[in-house]
Enzyme design. Sequence first.
Site, PDB file in Angstrom:
ATOM      1  N   TRP A  78       0.873  -1.262   0.104  1.00  8.54           N
ATOM      2  CA  TRP A  78       0.022   0.042   0.037  1.00  8.54           C
ATOM      3  C   TRP A  78       0.925   1.323   0.165  1.00  8.54           C
ATOM      4  O   TRP A  78       0.526   2.154  -0.661  1.00  8.54           O
ATOM      5  CB  TRP A  78      -0.982  -0.112   1.254  1.00  8.54           C
ATOM      6  CG  TRP A  78      -2.043  -1.089   1.169  1.00  8.54           C
ATOM      7  CD1 TRP A  78      -2.106  -2.189   1.888  1.00  8.54           C
ATOM      8  CD2 TRP A  78      -3.104  -1.159   0.037  1.00  8.54           C
ATOM      9  NE1 TRP A  78      -3.137  -2.772   1.363  1.00  8.54           N
ATOM     10  CE2 TRP A  78      -3.887  -2.503   0.309  1.00  8.54           C
ATOM     11  CE3 TRP A  78      -3.329  -0.319  -1.072  1.00  8.54           C
ATOM     12  CZ2 TRP A  78      -4.838  -2.794  -0.680  1.00  8.54           C
ATOM     13  CZ3 TRP A  78      -4.359  -0.896  -1.897  1.00  8.54           C
ATOM     14  CH2 TRP A  78      -4.939  -1.889  -1.564  1.00  8.54           C
ATOM     15  N   ASP A  91      -1.469   6.430   6.489  1.00  4.86           N
ATOM     16  CA  ASP A  91      -2.526   5.753   5.958  1.00  4.86           C
ATOM     17  C   ASP A  91      -3.085   4.573   7.228  1.00  4.86           C
ATOM     18  O   ASP A  91      -2.278   3.870   7.367  1.00  4.86           O
ATOM     19  CB  ASP A  91      -2.183   4.800   4.869  1.00  4.86           C
ATOM     20  CG  ASP A  91      -3.382   3.938   4.081  1.00  4.86           C
ATOM     21  OD1 ASP A  91      -4.244   3.854   4.870  1.00  4.86           O
ATOM     22  OD2 ASP A  91      -2.635   3.255   2.973  1.00  4.86           O
ATOM     23  N   LYS A 141     -12.411  -1.808   6.916  1.00  2.00           N
ATOM     24  CA  LYS A 141     -11.686  -2.916   7.789  1.00  2.00           C
ATOM     25  C   LYS A 141     -11.986  -2.538   9.242  1.00  2.00           C
ATOM     26  O   LYS A 141     -12.437  -3.598   9.903  1.00  2.00           O
ATOM     27  CB  LYS A 141     -10.110  -2.522   7.540  1.00  2.00           C
ATOM     28  CG  LYS A 141      -9.665  -3.253   6.315  1.00  2.00           C
ATOM     29  CD  LYS A 141      -8.923  -2.505   5.406  1.00  2.00           C
ATOM     30  CE  LYS A 141      -8.583  -3.157   3.979  1.00  2.00           C
ATOM     31  NZ  LYS A 141      -7.794  -2.147   3.122  1.00  2.00           N
TER      32      LYS A 141
HETATM   33  C1  LIG Z   1      -7.380  -1.798   2.130  1.00  3.30           C
HETATM   34  C2  LIG Z   1      -6.021  -0.814   2.143  1.00  3.30           C
HETATM   35  C3  LIG Z   1      -6.138   0.360   1.153  1.00  3.30           C
HETATM   36  C4  LIG Z   1      -7.045   0.319   0.071  1.00  3.30           C
HETATM   37  O1  LIG Z   1      -8.286   0.695   0.343  1.00  3.30           O
HETATM   38  P1  LIG Z   1      -9.363   0.939  -0.957  1.00  3.30           P
HETATM   39  O2  LIG Z   1     -10.463   1.833   0.120  1.00  3.30           O
HETATM   40  O3  LIG Z   1      -9.820  -0.163  -1.346  1.00  3.30           O
HETATM   41  O4  LIG Z   1      -8.824   2.002  -1.749  1.00  3.30           O
HETATM   42  C5  LIG Z   1      -5.228   1.142   1.503  1.00  3.30           C
HETATM   43  N1  LIG Z   1      -4.147   1.197   2.416  1.00  3.30           N
HETATM   44  C6  LIG Z   1      -4.228   0.166   3.294  1.00  3.30           C
HETATM   45  C7  LIG Z   1      -3.384   0.167   4.403  1.00  3.30           C
HETATM   46  C8  LIG Z   1      -5.295  -0.684   3.303  1.00  3.30           C
HETATM   47  O5  LIG Z   1      -5.295  -1.508   4.216  1.00  3.30           O
END
Ligand SMILES: *Cc1c(COP(=O)(O)O)cnc(C)c1O
Length: 358
Positions: free
Chosen positions: A102, A171, A195
């Site tokens: 990511w 993030d 999540k």
């Molecule tokens: C799942 C995830 C993403 C991507 O998220 P989307 O909402 O599908 O764009 C980005 N960063 C992390 C750490 C993730 O776990």
Amino acid sequence: MNRALNFNAGPAALPAEVLIEAQKHLLNFNGTGMSVMELSHRSKPYEEVHDGAISKLRTLMNIPDDYEVLFLQGGASTQFSMVPMNLLKEGQTASYILSGAWSEKALKEAKKVGQTSILASSKESNYNSIPEFTLSDLSSDTAYLHITSNNTIFGTQWQSFPDSPVPLIGDMSSDILSKPIQVDQFGLIYAGAQKNLGPSGVTVVIIKKSLLERSTDALPTMLNYKTYADNNSLYNTPPTIAIYLLKLVLDWVENQGGVTAIEKINDQKAKLLYDAIDESEGFYNGHATLNSRSKMNVTFTLQSEEATKVFLQQAKEEGFVGLNGHRSVGGCRASIYNAVPLENVEKLAEFMKKFSQK
Ligand SMILES: *Cc1c(COP(=O)(O)O)cnc(C)c1O
């Protein structure tokens, strides 16, 4: 109720209490005779949901007054672009710490916007740890430092955050609200909801108000943080049902005793699985190094692909869902976000022990 033993990485398990509550009000929300989905986003009943979600998140995360809480769409992936578009100026450099797939994707988007640099990376060890870094290596033209607090795919997690001299961007898609954090260590935090916060469709951004000054009017309106801040995230139609469910998840977290109580349960859950790995005498091998282990995504391998196949097959027969590892790590991954019940993790730890003994 026949609920799956859900260990999906995302979208992931939601608290059963939240789904039951949503079901109860699906046809007639608060006496409106309508579902939340059918309400005008400018109506009073929706406004209460929207503002309630913002203020509850503020309370649970102890968000200081000089930060805005915004609801956006496009997932965390859109933030990979919006962060540099809004915060990176000509002549500046955006610095990234690479700790997984990511972060790589975040960097890739920033490169399209401006100058970037990599402060540290653990790619060489297949991202099995959070890399070491030295903040004084940041150049004086650094616009911000971007990190991924929990690496969903590789199963590593930052155990503490640096006091960065430049705005720290986090993030936190896969560990937001899993433990108390100090929001003021960050300039901006973003997280796709699917999540730990609710369903997919809404992305939460927590941004320090002073950073909004960097967003210029030349940006596309919908990609400008100021648009959301100036309009209480109601410039256009927000994802109302996703925000409603997010609000219910926040109520649920509050009922659990808040983020501190949630952290204690998360610690217990993670310990169960890491103990099962560590006590297996090499039958299972954790991917992450000990000091980088994630309490949200537990990644491990077995000695052979054949053994992994049998493990996953038998786990499936026992009702466990979502244990396949990501293809870049192989093996298995158990995602144990806030909403995954302790008893489900106990069942998985038990299954792992029995399987290894057999
Ligand atoms: C799942 C995830 C993403 C991507 O998220 P989307 O909402 O599908 O764009 C980005 N960063 C992390 C750490 C993730 O776990």
